[in-house]
Design a protein around this motif. Structure first.
Motif, PDB file in Angstrom:
ATOM      1  N   ALA A   1      -1.219 -32.009   0.012  1.00 46.12           N
ATOM      2  CA  ALA A   1      -1.236 -33.218   0.848  1.00 46.12           C
ATOM      3  C   ALA A   1       0.088 -33.943   0.669  1.00 46.12           C
ATOM      4  N   CYS A   2       1.122 -33.401   1.277  1.00 43.78           N
ATOM      5  CA  CYS A   2       2.475 -33.921   1.108  1.00 43.78           C
ATOM      6  C   CYS A   2       3.245 -33.683   2.407  1.00 43.78           C
ATOM      7  N   ASP A   3       4.150 -34.610   2.707  1.00 45.90           N
ATOM      8  CA  ASP A   3       4.976 -34.423   3.889  1.00 45.90           C
ATOM      9  C   ASP A   3       5.850 -33.177   3.708  1.00 45.90           C
ATOM     10  N   PRO A   4       5.982 -32.323   4.728  1.00 40.48           N
ATOM     11  CA  PRO A   4       6.775 -31.096   4.571  1.00 40.48           C
ATOM     12  C   PRO A   4       8.213 -31.357   4.137  1.00 40.48           C
ATOM     13  N   GLN A   5       8.854 -32.425   4.647  1.00 39.70           N
ATOM     14  CA  GLN A   5      10.221 -32.722   4.245  1.00 39.70           C
ATOM     15  C   GLN A   5      10.294 -33.116   2.775  1.00 39.70           C
ATOM     16  N   ASP A   6       9.313 -33.917   2.335  1.00 40.99           N
ATOM     17  CA  ASP A   6       9.297 -34.298   0.922  1.00 40.99           C
ATOM     18  C   ASP A   6       9.019 -33.095   0.029  1.00 40.99           C
ATOM     19  N   LEU A   7       8.127 -32.200   0.478  1.00 35.43           N
ATOM     20  CA  LEU A   7       7.864 -31.001  -0.322  1.00 35.43           C
ATOM     21  C   LEU A   7       9.114 -30.127  -0.411  1.00 35.43           C
ATOM     22  N   ASP A   8       9.874 -30.025   0.686  1.00 37.25           N
ATOM     23  CA  ASP A   8      11.126 -29.263   0.634  1.00 37.25           C
ATOM     24  C   ASP A   8      12.105 -29.879  -0.346  1.00 37.25           C
ATOM     25  N   GLU A   9      12.145 -31.212  -0.378  1.00 37.79           N
ATOM     26  CA  GLU A   9      13.086 -31.869  -1.286  1.00 37.79           C
ATOM     27  C   GLU A   9      12.674 -31.674  -2.739  1.00 37.79           C
ATOM     28  N   ILE A  10      11.377 -31.791  -3.013  1.00 36.82           N
ATOM     29  CA  ILE A  10      10.916 -31.618  -4.393  1.00 36.82           C
ATOM     30  C   ILE A  10      11.134 -30.181  -4.841  1.00 36.82           C
ATOM     31  N   LEU A  11      10.604 -29.234  -4.070  1.00 29.04           N
ATOM     32  CA  LEU A  11      10.738 -27.831  -4.461  1.00 29.04           C
ATOM     33  C   LEU A  11      12.193 -27.373  -4.422  1.00 29.04           C
ATOM     34  N   GLY A  12      12.971 -27.945  -3.497  1.00 30.69           N
ATOM     35  CA  GLY A  12      14.378 -27.572  -3.428  1.00 30.69           C
ATOM     36  C   GLY A  12      15.113 -27.928  -4.702  1.00 30.69           C
ATOM     37  N   ASN A  13      14.854 -29.116  -5.241  1.00 32.44           N
ATOM     38  CA  ASN A  13      15.507 -29.519  -6.485  1.00 32.44           C
ATOM     39  C   ASN A  13      15.058 -28.650  -7.656  1.00 32.44           C
ATOM     40  N   LEU A  14      13.754 -28.354  -7.719  1.00 32.27           N
ATOM     41  CA  LEU A  14      13.244 -27.568  -8.841  1.00 32.27           C
ATOM     42  C   LEU A  14      13.723 -26.120  -8.767  1.00 32.27           C
ATOM     43  N   THR A  15      13.629 -25.511  -7.586  1.00 32.34           N
ATOM     44  CA  THR A  15      14.062 -24.114  -7.463  1.00 32.34           C
ATOM     45  C   THR A  15      15.576 -23.986  -7.557  1.00 32.34           C
ATOM     46  N   GLU A  16      16.320 -25.007  -7.115  1.00 27.96           N
ATOM     47  CA  GLU A  16      17.778 -24.981  -7.253  1.00 27.96           C
ATOM     48  C   GLU A  16      18.177 -24.967  -8.723  1.00 27.96           C
ATOM     49  N   ASN A  17      17.518 -25.815  -9.539  1.00 26.63           N
ATOM     50  CA  ASN A  17      17.800 -25.808 -10.975  1.00 26.63           C
ATOM     51  C   ASN A  17      17.447 -24.467 -11.598  1.00 26.63           C
ATOM     52  N   ALA A  18      16.295 -23.903 -11.160  1.00 27.91           N
ATOM     53  CA  ALA A  18      15.883 -22.615 -11.727  1.00 27.91           C
ATOM     54  C   ALA A  18      16.892 -21.523 -11.380  1.00 27.91           C
ATOM     55  N   CYS A  19      17.370 -21.488 -10.124  1.00 34.32           N
ATOM     56  CA  CYS A  19      18.343 -20.465  -9.734  1.00 34.32           C
ATOM     57  C   CYS A  19      19.692 -20.698 -10.417  1.00 34.32           C
ATOM     58  N   LYS A  20      20.029 -21.956 -10.666  1.00 33.14           N
ATOM     59  CA  LYS A  20      21.313 -22.264 -11.297  1.00 33.14           C
ATOM     60  C   LYS A  20      21.345 -21.791 -12.748  1.00 33.14           C
ATOM     61  N   TRP A  21      20.214 -21.928 -13.456  1.00 35.21           N
ATOM     62  CA  TRP A  21      20.212 -21.640 -14.896  1.00 35.21           C
ATOM     63  C   TRP A  21      19.601 -20.290 -15.247  1.00 35.21           C
ATOM     64  N   CYS A  22      19.014 -19.608 -14.296  1.00 39.64           N
ATOM     65  CA  CYS A  22      18.355 -18.342 -14.645  1.00 39.64           C
ATOM     66  C   CYS A  22      19.386 -17.253 -14.942  1.00 39.64           C
ATOM     67  N   ARG A  23      18.914 -16.231 -15.644  1.00 38.02           N
ATOM     68  CA  ARG A  23      19.753 -15.056 -15.904  1.00 38.02           C
ATOM     69  C   ARG A  23      19.617 -14.024 -14.791  1.00 38.02           C
ATOM     70  N   GLY A  24      18.481 -14.024 -14.120  1.00 35.55           N
ATOM     71  CA  GLY A  24      18.319 -13.070 -13.038  1.00 35.55           C
ATOM     72  C   GLY A  24      16.933 -13.068 -12.413  1.00 35.55           C
ATOM     73  N   ARG A  25      16.042 -13.969 -12.905  1.00 34.62           N
ATOM     74  CA  ARG A  25      14.694 -13.945 -12.365  1.00 34.62           C
ATOM     75  C   ARG A  25      14.141 -15.365 -12.245  1.00 34.62           C
ATOM     76  N   VAL A  26      13.529 -15.642 -11.090  1.00 28.93           N
ATOM     77  CA  VAL A  26      12.855 -16.919 -10.830  1.00 28.93           C
ATOM     78  C   VAL A  26      11.474 -16.598 -10.254  1.00 28.93           C
ATOM     79  N   ARG A  27      10.481 -17.311 -10.726  1.00 34.22           N
ATOM     80  CA  ARG A  27       9.118 -17.067 -10.263  1.00 34.22           C
ATOM     81  C   ARG A  27       8.479 -18.401  -9.873  1.00 34.22           C
ATOM     82  N   VAL A  28       7.869 -18.443  -8.695  1.00 37.28           N
ATOM     83  CA  VAL A  28       7.167 -19.636  -8.220  1.00 37.28           C
ATOM     84  C   VAL A  28       5.719 -19.239  -7.932  1.00 37.28           C
ATOM     85  N   GLY A  29       4.793 -19.906  -8.583  1.00 32.82           N
ATOM     86  CA  GLY A  29       3.363 -19.659  -8.382  1.00 32.82           C
ATOM     87  C   GLY A  29       2.626 -20.969  -8.196  1.00 32.82           C
TER      88      GLY A  29
END
Length: 464
Positions: free
Chosen positions: A359-387
């Motif tokens: 129950a979240c606005d799609p734009q806000d969900l993109d912003e939240i997940l974008g920040n979290l997944t961006e950090n994960a891709c920036k610091w990962c060695r080669g694998r990111v998982r979202v569940g």
């Protein structure tokens, strides 16, 4: 890989057979039950009265036949004695003390049935009737042995100096009470079954009659959950005006909500980024004057964020009607991030079940997940998982990586606005605090922890 979990169905209000206190269903059923009970009691009393009259009529007719046969067979003698042309002690008048008696009295002469055993019947006072218009009269009395009797009497006035003749025939009250009670027992069982069937029919009728209201409630819940934009127009005639008014209200609220969200978004984009850039620039110079200006900028930023939060919260007060499909948003983010970090050849695993929503606005969900997944891709060695999985009324989204991770002190600092843990990587340190702030606006949270992959586990909780 996180196994996909099916979304749990939204719990609805408990269903009761007769409804809760104050419900229309309970009121209708109680009223119908009371009316049915009154009708069945009245029917039982009426049928019982009719049965009593019918059985009493049958007994009276039998006794009247005996009296009329006695009248026709009576043969008085000249010496005053009485005799009958034939025996009248057939069943049931031949059983001693049975209550089935007959007696003829003229003066001192008396004829009795054998069942009386030479005892007399006590007769009530009866009016004298002429023989040419005589019919037996009803009476109740007591037998020689104290038993209750149903009596039929006929008194015939004699000619000239002849005394009157009194004819009496009786039956035991048990002959009336027994068949009536037996019939009433069967009648009560039948009426009980009829009452149950009628009440079951009323129950079905009430439930079917109130079904449009229950369907309207479910449709309103679907609108509130974001599954429907408006109530269907196809409604029963009585409910259609109510549905039309609700749809008009939803439309007006939608217009107001969109206008408020646009204003909040414009204000946020117009102020947050310049203030953040100014704050960072003043912090890098390090001068005393710049430090004072930085404090003023921070105070402005706090006040603006405070009022933006209040305005945004008011604007998304109906956010439960907005639903975002998480798997689709994660898939779109994965495409963009894999292109940005193409040099790392990241194994991006999208383990979000299809159909799971927040129950979240799609734009806000993109912003939240974008920040979290961006950090994960920036610091990962080669694998990111979202569940993601459903937990009660919430949905939990986990963004994990196999990077170096953070200790507890670093996790606490990472949520501070503008704090960067590694100056060698690009960024301003606003990603995670913004994600936390947006999640809290929806009543959710972002919690950092250790991932099974070895890196950081960002656990996002949002209302489902």
């Amino acid at each position: 890989m996180i196994p996909p979990l099916p979304a749990k169905p939204r719990p609805g209000p408990p269903r009761r057979l007769f409804g809760g206190p104050g419900s229309l269903q309970r009121r209708l059923l109680l009223t119908a039950g009371a009316c049915l009970a009154i009708a069945l009691v009245a029917a039982g009393l009426s049928i019982g009265f009719i049965l009593h009259r019918f059985v009493r009529g049958q007994i009276d007719g039998r006794l009247d036949d005996r009296i009329l046969s006695l009248v026709s067979d009576l043969q008085p003698a000249a010496d005053g004695t009485l005799s009958l042309g034939r025996d009248r002690d057939g069943p049931p008048f031949d059983r001693a003390r049975s209550g089935w008696y007959w007696q003829v009295r003229r003066g001192e002469a008396v004829l009795r049935s054998g069942s009386l055993e030479e005892r007399d019947l006590a007769l009530p006072e009866m009016p004298v009737r002429r023989r040419d218009r005589d019919t037996p009269s009803p009476a109740d009395g007591t037998g020689p042995w104290g038993e209750g009797l149903i009596l039929r009497t006929l008194t015939v006035e004699g000619r000239a100096s002849e005394p009157q003749t009194v004819y009496v025939a009786s039956a035991p009250t048990a002959a009336l009470r027994g068949p009536v009670l037996e019939a009433l027992r069967t009648l009560l069982v039948c009426l009980g079954l009829i009452g149950l069937l009628l009440f079951a029919g009323v129950l079905v009728q009430v439930r079917l009659g109130l079904q449009p209201l229950r369907r309207l409630r479910d449709e309103l819940a679907a609108v509130r959950a974001g599954e429907l934009d408006r109530l269907p127009e196809r409604q029963p005639t009585e409910v259609r005006p109510l549905a039309a008014e609700i749809n008009a209200l939803l439309h007006q609220n939608g217009i107001n909500l969109e206008h408020a969200r646009s204003q909040v978004a414009n204000l946020a984009h117009g102020l947050k980024t310049p203030l953040a850039t100014l704050s960072i620039a003043l912090a890098e110079t390090g001068g005393a004057r710049d430090a004072a200006l930085a404090r003023q900028v921070d105070a402005m930023d706090r006040r603006i964020r405070h009022h933006l939060r209040r305005a945004r919260t008011a604007a998304i007060g109906g956010s439960s009607r907005t639903r975002a499909h998480i798997a689709a948003h994660v898939a779109d983010l994965a495409i963009a991030l894999l292109r940005i970090h193409a040099d790392k050849a990241i194994d991006f695993v999208n383990a979000v079940p299809n159909g799971l929503t927040a129950a979240c606005d799609p734009q806000d969900l993109d912003e939240i997940l974008g920040n979290l997944t961006e950090n994960a891709c920036k610091w990962c060695r080669g694998r990111v998982r979202v569940g993601a999985m459903r937990e009660g009324k919430d949905v939990v989204i986990r963004v994990e990586d196999d990077g170096p991770g953070l200790d507890e002190a670093a996790m606490a600092e990472a949520s501070i606005r503008g704090r960067r843990l590694d100056e060698s990587r690009p960024g301003h340190g606003f990603g995670l605090p913004i994600a936390i702030e947006l999640a809290e606006l929806y009543g959710g949270s972002v919690v950092l922890g250790a991932s099974e992959l070895g890196g950081l586990d960002a656990r996002l909780t949002l209302p489902a």
